[in-house]
Design an enzyme around this catalytic site. Structure first.
Site, PDB file in Angstrom:
ATOM      1  N   SER A 178       0.806  -1.216   0.000  1.00 25.96           N
ATOM      2  CA  SER A 178       0.000   0.000   0.000  1.00 25.96           C
ATOM      3  C   SER A 178       0.840   1.266   0.000  1.00 25.96           C
ATOM      4  CB  SER A 178      -0.929   0.011   1.219  1.00 25.96           C
ATOM      5  OG  SER A 178      -0.159  -0.025   2.421  1.00 25.96           O
ATOM      6  N   THR A 200      -2.534  -7.791   3.724  1.00 25.44           N
ATOM      7  CA  THR A 200      -2.348  -7.523   2.300  1.00 25.44           C
ATOM      8  C   THR A 200      -1.621  -6.219   2.015  1.00 25.44           C
ATOM      9  OG1 THR A 200      -4.554  -6.522   2.180  1.00 25.44           O
ATOM     10  CG2 THR A 200      -4.381  -8.863   1.650  1.00 25.44           C
ATOM     11  N   CYS A 201      -1.741  -5.227   2.909  1.00 25.32           N
ATOM     12  CA  CYS A 201      -1.048  -3.970   2.620  1.00 25.32           C
ATOM     13  C   CYS A 201       0.458  -4.129   2.782  1.00 25.32           C
ATOM     14  CB  CYS A 201      -1.563  -2.834   3.496  1.00 25.32           C
ATOM     15  SG  CYS A 201      -1.536  -3.172   5.252  1.00 25.32           S
ATOM     16  N   PHE A 202       0.891  -5.212   3.455  1.00 26.58           N
ATOM     17  CA  PHE A 202       2.320  -5.469   3.633  1.00 26.58           C
ATOM     18  C   PHE A 202       2.802  -6.699   2.862  1.00 26.58           C
ATOM     19  CE2 PHE A 202       0.954  -3.649   7.843  1.00 26.58           C
ATOM     20  CZ  PHE A 202       1.452  -2.387   7.599  1.00 26.58           C
TER      21      PHE A 202
END
Length: 233
Positions: A178, A200-202
């Site tokens: 992200s 999911t952002c990482f």
């Protein structure tokens, strides 16, 4: 929409709501009601999340509804009309009944198509944290499981961890999170009774130290196929 959708937008906000979801809040002294504050042109305004929300206290019994309404308000704010127009046009082209047989992951695969996953490239461009390394026994079991999967299962795993089945043209070295470039990461976390969880952002997979190949495969498969949201921190 659910709590998982907010993580890539605001990690700290997600963490606060996740704490609320996982803990008894009746004695926490939060003193919340079904409203949310918003700054508009330098002025703070209060918006009710439901009719009469300013007079409805948030309790442990109704907190799930509060979190759901809060997430929807946060993600829908300013784009609800555009989203409605987009969906209207989409439904004019494709009958909604035809899409009802797909979940979100399957629909992405159907629209975007599939590519053959290069497992060697994936493995070369994976980072490890909290005690894991490329020669750790659990990591060796993990890659053994990945190599035995069919391509669709590998893509579903990528969706679970990164939020998408798309692989950059340049390969796994070019994966992005992200906030910019972020490689696929596996972190040692959790009890062996827990399912793997994703962020999911990482592009991060939290993987417990399962003692056997069979248990790792079973837990990983269950997480991919049955978990539709992020693990809560």
């Amino acid at each position: 929409m659910d709590l998982s959708d907010i993580e890539s937008v605001d990690e700290e906000y997600h963490r606060s709501l996740a704490w609320m979801a996982e803990n008894d809040i009746d004695d926490a002294g939060l003193e919340l009601v079904f409203t949310v504050e918003e700054e508009v042109f330098g002025q703070n305004t209060q918006n009710e999340l439901k009719p009469g929300g300013a007079d409805i206290a948030v309790t442990d019994e109704n907190k799930a509804e509060y979190i759901d309404l809060l997430v929807r308000w946060r993600l829908d704010r300013g784009v609800s009309e555009q989203r409605k127009v987009l969906l209207k046009g989409f439904r004019e082209i494709i009958e909604p009944e035809l899409l009802s047989v797909f979940d979100a992951q399957e629909l992405e695969l159907a629209i975007a198509g599939t590519v053959e996953v290069d497992v060697d490239d994936w493995e070369r461009n994976t980072h490890y944290r909290s005690g894991y390394h490329k020669d750790h026994p659990v990591i060796k079991l993990f890659w053994k499981a990945i190599r035995k999967m069919n391509n669709e299962s590998r893509l579903r795993l990528l969706q679970f961890v990164t939020g998408t089945s798309s692989i950059p043209f340049e390969g796994f070295a070019a994966l992005r999170g992200s906030s910019g470039p972020r490689k696929f990461t596996i972190e040692c976390w959790g009890a062996v009774t827990s399912l793997p969880r994703s962020h999911t952002c990482f592009n991060r997979l939290d993987l417990p130290q399962y003692p056997s190949y069979e248990q790792l495969c079973a837990k990983l498969t269950l997480a991919i196929e049955e978990t539709s949201s992020f693990g809560l921190e």
